[in-house]
Write a protein that holds these residues in place. Structure first.
Motif, short mmCIF file in Angstrom:
data_model
loop_
_atom_site.label_atom_id
_atom_site.label_comp_id
_atom_site.label_asym_id
_atom_site.label_seq_id
_atom_site.Cartn_x
_atom_site.Cartn_y
_atom_site.Cartn_z
N ASN A 1 0.84 -1.19 0.00
CA ASN A 1 0.00 0.00 0.00
C ASN A 1 0.88 1.24 0.00
O ASN A 1 1.84 1.33 0.76
N GLU A 2 0.55 2.20 -0.86
CA GLU A 2 1.37 3.41 -0.98
C GLU A 2 1.41 4.21 0.32
O GLU A 2 2.45 4.76 0.69
N GLY A 3 0.29 4.26 1.03
CA GLY A 3 0.26 4.97 2.32
C GLY A 3 1.20 4.33 3.33
O GLY A 3 1.93 5.02 4.04
N LEU A 4 1.22 3.00 3.38
CA LEU A 4 2.13 2.29 4.27
C LEU A 4 3.58 2.55 3.88
O LEU A 4 4.43 2.77 4.75
N ALA A 5 3.86 2.54 2.58
CA ALA A 5 5.22 2.81 2.12
C ALA A 5 5.67 4.21 2.54
O ALA A 5 6.81 4.41 2.94
N LEU A 6 4.75 5.18 2.47
CA LEU A 6 5.08 6.55 2.89
C LEU A 6 5.34 6.60 4.39
O LEU A 6 6.27 7.28 4.85
N ILE A 7 4.54 5.90 5.17
CA ILE A 7 4.74 5.85 6.63
C ILE A 7 6.09 5.24 6.95
O ILE A 7 6.85 5.77 7.77
N GLU A 8 6.42 4.14 6.30
CA GLU A 8 7.70 3.47 6.55
C GLU A 8 8.88 4.31 6.10
O GLU A 8 9.96 4.22 6.67
N GLY A 9 8.68 5.17 5.10
CA GLY A 9 9.77 6.01 4.60
C GLY A 9 9.97 7.28 5.41
O GLY A 9 11.00 7.93 5.28
N ALA A 10 9.00 7.63 6.22
CA ALA A 10 9.12 8.84 7.05
C ALA A 10 9.55 8.43 8.46
O ALA A 10 9.92 7.28 8.69
N ASP A 11 9.50 9.36 9.39
CA ASP A 11 9.90 9.07 10.76
C ASP A 11 8.74 8.65 11.65
O ASP A 11 8.87 8.58 12.87
N CYS A 12 7.59 8.35 11.08
CA CYS A 12 6.36 8.06 11.82
C CYS A 12 6.51 6.91 12.82
O CYS A 12 5.99 6.97 13.94
N LEU A 13 7.21 5.85 12.41
CA LEU A 13 7.29 4.65 13.24
C LEU A 13 8.18 4.84 14.46
O LEU A 13 8.28 3.94 15.30
N THR A 14 8.77 6.01 14.59
CA THR A 14 9.53 6.32 15.81
C THR A 14 8.56 6.50 16.97
O THR A 14 8.85 6.09 18.09
N CYS A 15 7.41 7.11 16.71
CA CYS A 15 6.44 7.44 17.77
C CYS A 15 5.16 6.63 17.69
O CYS A 15 4.40 6.60 18.66
N HIS A 16 4.86 6.03 16.55
CA HIS A 16 3.62 5.29 16.36
C HIS A 16 3.92 3.88 15.88
O HIS A 16 4.83 3.67 15.09
N LYS A 17 3.12 2.93 16.35
CA LYS A 17 3.16 1.55 15.85
C LYS A 17 1.75 1.18 15.41
O LYS A 17 0.79 1.89 15.70
N MET A 18 1.61 0.09 14.72
CA MET A 18 0.30 -0.30 14.18
C MET A 18 -0.72 -0.57 15.28
O MET A 18 -1.84 -0.08 15.21
N ASP A 19 -0.32 -1.36 16.28
CA ASP A 19 -1.30 -1.78 17.28
C ASP A 19 -0.86 -1.57 18.73
O ASP A 19 -1.49 -2.08 19.64
N VAL A 20 0.21 -0.82 18.93
CA VAL A 20 0.73 -0.57 20.27
C VAL A 20 1.01 0.91 20.44
O VAL A 20 1.63 1.53 19.58
N ARG A 21 0.56 1.48 21.55
CA ARG A 21 0.84 2.89 21.84
C ARG A 21 2.30 3.01 22.26
O ARG A 21 2.77 2.29 23.12
N VAL A 22 3.01 3.95 21.64
CA VAL A 22 4.40 4.21 22.00
C VAL A 22 4.43 5.62 22.57
O VAL A 22 3.98 5.83 23.68
N VAL A 23 4.96 6.59 21.86
CA VAL A 23 4.92 7.99 22.28
C VAL A 23 3.55 8.57 21.96
O VAL A 23 2.94 9.25 22.77
N GLY A 24 3.07 8.26 20.76
CA GLY A 24 1.74 8.69 20.34
C GLY A 24 0.84 7.48 20.24
O GLY A 24 1.24 6.35 20.51
N PRO A 25 -0.41 7.70 19.83
CA PRO A 25 -1.36 6.58 19.74
C PRO A 25 -0.97 5.60 18.64
O PRO A 25 -0.27 5.95 17.71
N SER A 26 -1.46 4.37 18.79
CA SER A 26 -1.25 3.39 17.72
C SER A 26 -2.13 3.80 16.54
O SER A 26 -3.11 4.54 16.69
N TYR A 27 -1.79 3.30 15.37
CA TYR A 27 -2.60 3.61 14.20
C TYR A 27 -4.00 3.03 14.31
O TYR A 27 -4.96 3.61 13.82
N GLN A 28 -4.14 1.89 14.98
CA GLN A 28 -5.48 1.32 15.18
C GLN A 28 -6.33 2.22 16.08
O GLN A 28 -7.52 2.39 15.82
N GLU A 29 -5.73 2.82 17.11
CA GLU A 29 -6.46 3.76 17.97
C GLU A 29 -6.95 4.97 17.17
O GLU A 29 -8.08 5.42 17.35
#
Length: 128
Positions: free
Chosen positions: A47-75
């Motif tokens: 998915n292009e949106g997922l590829a953009l997320i993986e290419g940016a710094d988003c996964l530093t603070c967000h995960k798919m199903d677990v809250r890290v610094v910010g909310p999870s993407y499922q939340e």
């Protein structure tokens, strides 16, 4: 005298002969730097949106199903609707604070609205 010359010649041949490389020894020969193969994520079926997320710094603070610094993407997907797409895309670009606590989200001012929307569209597919 011939014996002496033969010994000197033998030593010269042995000392000048090519030695096999020992893989455990350091070498001063520079190797070519490996080249990474770039794959177009959308063309690879991702998915292009997922590829953009993986290419940016988003996964530093967000995960798919677990809250890290910010909310999870499922939340995020569970809290918002498709009608919030523009607002969430603007949040990615402008950053913000207060919707999920006091820790601010870093702005991504260099990101296009089109790419931010693709990211949000992907996130919304994670709704339970």
């Amino acid at each position: 005298m011939k014996k002496y010359l033969m010994i000197v010649a033998l030593i010269a041949v042995v000392s000048c002969s090519k030695k096999e490389a020992n893989p455990n020894m350091d070498s001063n020969v520079m190797l070519e730097e490996p080249v990474a193969k770039v794959v177009d994520s959308a063309a690879a079926g991702k998915n292009e949106g997922l590829a953009l997320i993986e290419g940016a710094d988003c996964l530093t603070c967000h995960k798919m199903d677990v809250r890290v610094v910010g909310p999870s993407y499922q939340e995020v997907a569970d809290k918002y609707t498709e009608g919030d797409l523009d607002m969430l895309a603007n949040k990615i670009i402008d950053g913000g604070k207060g919707n999920w606590g006091e820790i601010p989200m870093t702005p991504h001012a260099g990101m296009s609205k089109e790419n931010a929307k693709k990211m949000v569209e992907y996130i919304m597919t994670l709704k339970k």
